[in-house]
Design an enzyme around this catalytic site. Structure first.
Site, PDB file in Angstrom:
ATOM      1  N   LYS A  64      24.143 102.926   8.370  1.00 38.22           N
ATOM      2  CA  LYS A  64      24.312 101.484   8.104  1.00 38.22           C
ATOM      3  C   LYS A  64      24.024 100.792   9.427  1.00 38.22           C
ATOM      4  O   LYS A  64      24.948 100.518  10.206  1.00 38.22           O
ATOM      5  CB  LYS A  64      25.738 101.199   7.624  1.00 38.22           C
ATOM      6  CG  LYS A  64      26.076  99.707   7.453  1.00 38.22           C
ATOM      7  CD  LYS A  64      25.603  99.131   6.141  1.00 38.22           C
ATOM      8  CE  LYS A  64      26.023  97.649   6.006  1.00 38.22           C
ATOM      9  NZ  LYS A  64      25.610  97.033   4.739  1.00 38.22           N
ATOM     10  N   ASP A  81      31.717  99.319   4.588  1.00 36.22           N
ATOM     11  CA  ASP A  81      30.529 100.024   4.084  1.00 36.22           C
ATOM     12  C   ASP A  81      30.267 101.274   4.907  1.00 36.22           C
ATOM     13  O   ASP A  81      30.042 102.366   4.387  1.00 36.22           O
ATOM     14  CB  ASP A  81      29.284  99.136   4.213  1.00 36.22           C
ATOM     15  CG  ASP A  81      29.236  98.004   3.229  1.00 36.22           C
ATOM     16  OD1 ASP A  81      28.194  97.347   3.154  1.00 36.22           O
ATOM     17  OD2 ASP A  81      30.252  97.784   2.545  1.00 36.22           O
ATOM     18  N   ARG A 243      30.454  99.985 -14.551  1.00 35.00           N
ATOM     19  CA  ARG A 243      31.608  99.728 -13.696  1.00 35.00           C
ATOM     20  C   ARG A 243      32.491 100.964 -13.747  1.00 35.00           C
ATOM     21  O   ARG A 243      32.674 101.565 -14.794  1.00 35.00           O
ATOM     22  CB  ARG A 243      32.398  98.507 -14.195  1.00 35.00           C
ATOM     23  CG  ARG A 243      31.758  97.177 -13.840  1.00 35.00           C
ATOM     24  CD  ARG A 243      32.793  96.036 -13.752  1.00 35.00           C
ATOM     25  NE  ARG A 243      33.565  96.110 -12.502  1.00 35.00           N
ATOM     26  CZ  ARG A 243      33.130  95.589 -11.349  1.00 35.00           C
ATOM     27  NH1 ARG A 243      31.934  95.040 -11.267  1.00 35.00           N
ATOM     28  NH2 ARG A 243      33.862  95.666 -10.268  1.00 35.00           N
TER      29      ARG A 243
HETATM   30  N1  LIG Z   1      29.463  99.922 -10.585  1.00 35.11           N
HETATM   31  C1  LIG Z   1      30.556  99.426  -9.957  1.00 35.11           C
HETATM   32  N2  LIG Z   1      31.786  99.655 -10.452  1.00 35.11           N
HETATM   33  C2  LIG Z   1      32.883  99.167  -9.848  1.00 35.11           C
HETATM   34  N3  LIG Z   1      32.873  98.413  -8.710  1.00 35.11           N
HETATM   35  C3  LIG Z   1      31.644  98.166  -8.173  1.00 35.11           C
HETATM   36  C4  LIG Z   1      30.444  98.649  -8.753  1.00 35.11           C
HETATM   37  N4  LIG Z   1      29.400  98.232  -7.978  1.00 35.11           N
HETATM   38  C5  LIG Z   1      29.937  97.521  -6.967  1.00 35.11           C
HETATM   39  N5  LIG Z   1      31.291  97.473  -7.074  1.00 35.11           N
HETATM   40  C6  LIG Z   1      32.228  96.776  -6.185  1.00 35.11           C
HETATM   41  O1  LIG Z   1      31.678  95.497  -5.921  1.00 35.11           O
HETATM   42  C7  LIG Z   1      31.854  95.140  -4.536  1.00 35.11           C
HETATM   43  C8  LIG Z   1      30.455  94.988  -3.892  1.00 35.11           C
HETATM   44  O2  LIG Z   1      29.810  96.251  -3.914  1.00 35.11           O
HETATM   45  P1  LIG Z   1      29.140  96.814  -2.574  1.00 35.11           P
HETATM   46  O3  LIG Z   1      30.045  96.648  -1.432  1.00 35.11           O
HETATM   47  O4  LIG Z   1      28.634  98.170  -2.875  1.00 35.11           O
HETATM   48  O5  LIG Z   1      27.940  95.769  -2.444  1.00 35.11           O
HETATM   49  P2  LIG Z   1      26.834  95.728  -1.304  1.00 35.11           P
HETATM   50  O6  LIG Z   1      25.567  95.325  -1.942  1.00 35.11           O
HETATM   51  O7  LIG Z   1      26.848  97.010  -0.574  1.00 35.11           O
HETATM   52  O8  LIG Z   1      27.372  94.547  -0.370  1.00 35.11           O
HETATM   53  P3  LIG Z   1      26.905  94.227   1.150  1.00 35.11           P
HETATM   54  O9  LIG Z   1      25.705  93.340   1.035  1.00 35.11           O
HETATM   55  O10 LIG Z   1      28.101  93.529   1.732  1.00 35.11           O
HETATM   56  O11 LIG Z   1      26.597  95.510   1.817  1.00 35.11           O
HETATM   57  C9  LIG Z   1      32.648  96.281  -3.916  1.00 35.11           C
HETATM   58  O12 LIG Z   1      34.043  95.954  -4.005  1.00 35.11           O
HETATM   59  C10 LIG Z   1      32.344  97.459  -4.827  1.00 35.11           C
HETATM   60  O13 LIG Z   1      33.363  98.442  -4.808  1.00 35.11           O
HETATM   61 MG   LIG Z   2      27.200  97.395   1.389  1.00 34.91          MG
END
Ligand SMILES: Nc1ncnc2c1ncn2[C@@H]1O[C@H](COP(=O)(O)OP(=O)(O)OP(=O)(O)O)[C@@H](O)[C@H]1O
Ligand SMILES: [Mg+2]
Ligand SMILES: C[C@H](N)[C@H](N)CCCCCC(=O)O
Length: 264
Positions: A64, A81, A243
């Site tokens: 990351k 992350d 989810r």
């Molecule tokens: N399929 C899923 N089921 C349950 N929770 C989810 C799912 N996908 C994402 N989330 C939840 O939604 C939120 C955002 O997901 P995540 O952190 O993976 O996004 P991201 O794209 O990595 O964000 P960033 O741009 O900040 O890196 C988190 O709390 C994550 O646990």
């Molecule tokens: Mg992320």
């Protein structure tokens, strides 16, 4: 072909063995994971991908390079992350190897950087540092190396010390990384997905696969939206992720063999 978890144990064993055979035959698979936006599931899906690789008997590492939104700890800044990716990899990695560039505030990294520099702190984000960190992780020779971006594809890094505007996508282009596109399934995602795919392809990179991350199970016409994207995106749907309580709960939704076709 349904990409949901295999209906029987037998088919999941077949899935694992085909994943194992396919990916074992090739050298390191490195991918850049991007998304249609921030908070669409890049980290969640990356951790599920890593768990699927472990089930296929593969070694993994994750990176990351740039994070924003960290806890201040005695050991330094810690981004959730990066911690999740460090935890989800089965190669021992120090935090700094996973996340060399971290900003405390949960804002656009280039703005967080500019704010620090205005106070005479910090230094411009340099692509070289990101590339160096990647090279060090590549040296670990894991079967699979996932690099998670930040926000969406065109993430500004601000100007380097020579005054040149940089983007995190420049790193992926420089390393010629195949891209995994995570689409957060919600109304409006088709446009975001197609524009992102267009930008990736115009940058000269290949989309190894895309993931339908079902953020809103109640989305009207969810299946039809996914089918539209299957039709419009020139890349395989490698996972349809519901989810779930944790990424490992959905590791069997990932079809690694589809991803494997992008091996060099
Ligand atoms: N399929 C899923 N089921 C349950 N929770 C989810 C799912 N996908 C994402 N989330 C939840 O939604 C939120 C955002 O997901 P995540 O952190 O993976 O996004 P991201 O794209 O990595 O964000 P960033 O741009 O900040 O890196 C988190 O709390 C994550 O646990
Ligand atoms: Mg992320
Ligand atoms: C803080 C957030 N969770 C991400 N880490 C950074 C998102 C940057 C978005 C930049 C933009 O507006 O495109």
């Amino acid at each position: 072909m349904s990409l949901d978890s295999p209906s029987t144990n037998q088919s999941s064993l077949e899935q694992v063995s085909s994943n194992q055979r396919l990916l074992k035959e090739s050298k390191q698979h490195a991918y850049f994971v991007t998304g249609t936006d921030t908070e669409v599931g890049k980290t969640f899906v990356s951790c599920a991908l890593l768990a699927a690789c472990h089930d296929a008997g593969l070694s993994t590492a994750a990176y990351k390079p740039v994070s924003a939104g960290c806890d201040v700890t005695q050991a330094g800044l810690r981004n959730e992350d990066a911690l999740a990716l460090q935890q989800a990899s089965n190669t021992a990695l120090s935090y700094d190897e996973v996340n060399p560039i971290a900003f405390a505030e949960p804002i656009a990294p280039h703005l967080a950087c500019a704010k620090l520099m205005a106070k005479g702190q910090g230094a411009p984000i340099e692509l070289d540092a990101i590339t160096k960190g990647y090279a060090a992780l590549s040296e670990k020779k894991s079967d699979v190396l996932l690099v998670e971006g930040a926000g969406g594809w065109r993430l500004p890094l601000g100007q380097n010390s020579q005054g040149h505007e940089q983007f995190l996508s420049d790193f992926a282009v420089g390393q010629k990384l195949p891209v995994i596109l995570v689409v957060g399934m919600r109304l409006g995602c088709i446009n975001h997905a197609l524009l992102t795919a267009q930008a990736i392809e115009q940058d000269g990179l290949n989309i190894a696969g895309w993931v339908a991350n079902i953020l809103e199970p109640e989305m009207p016409f969810l299946d039809e939206n996914i089918q539209s994207l299957e039709h419009l995106l020139d890349a395989p749907l490698i996972a349809r992720v519901p989810r779930a309580p944790s990424p490992s709960a959905v590791k069997e939704c990932v079809n690694l063999s589809l991803l494997g076709v992008e091996k060099a």
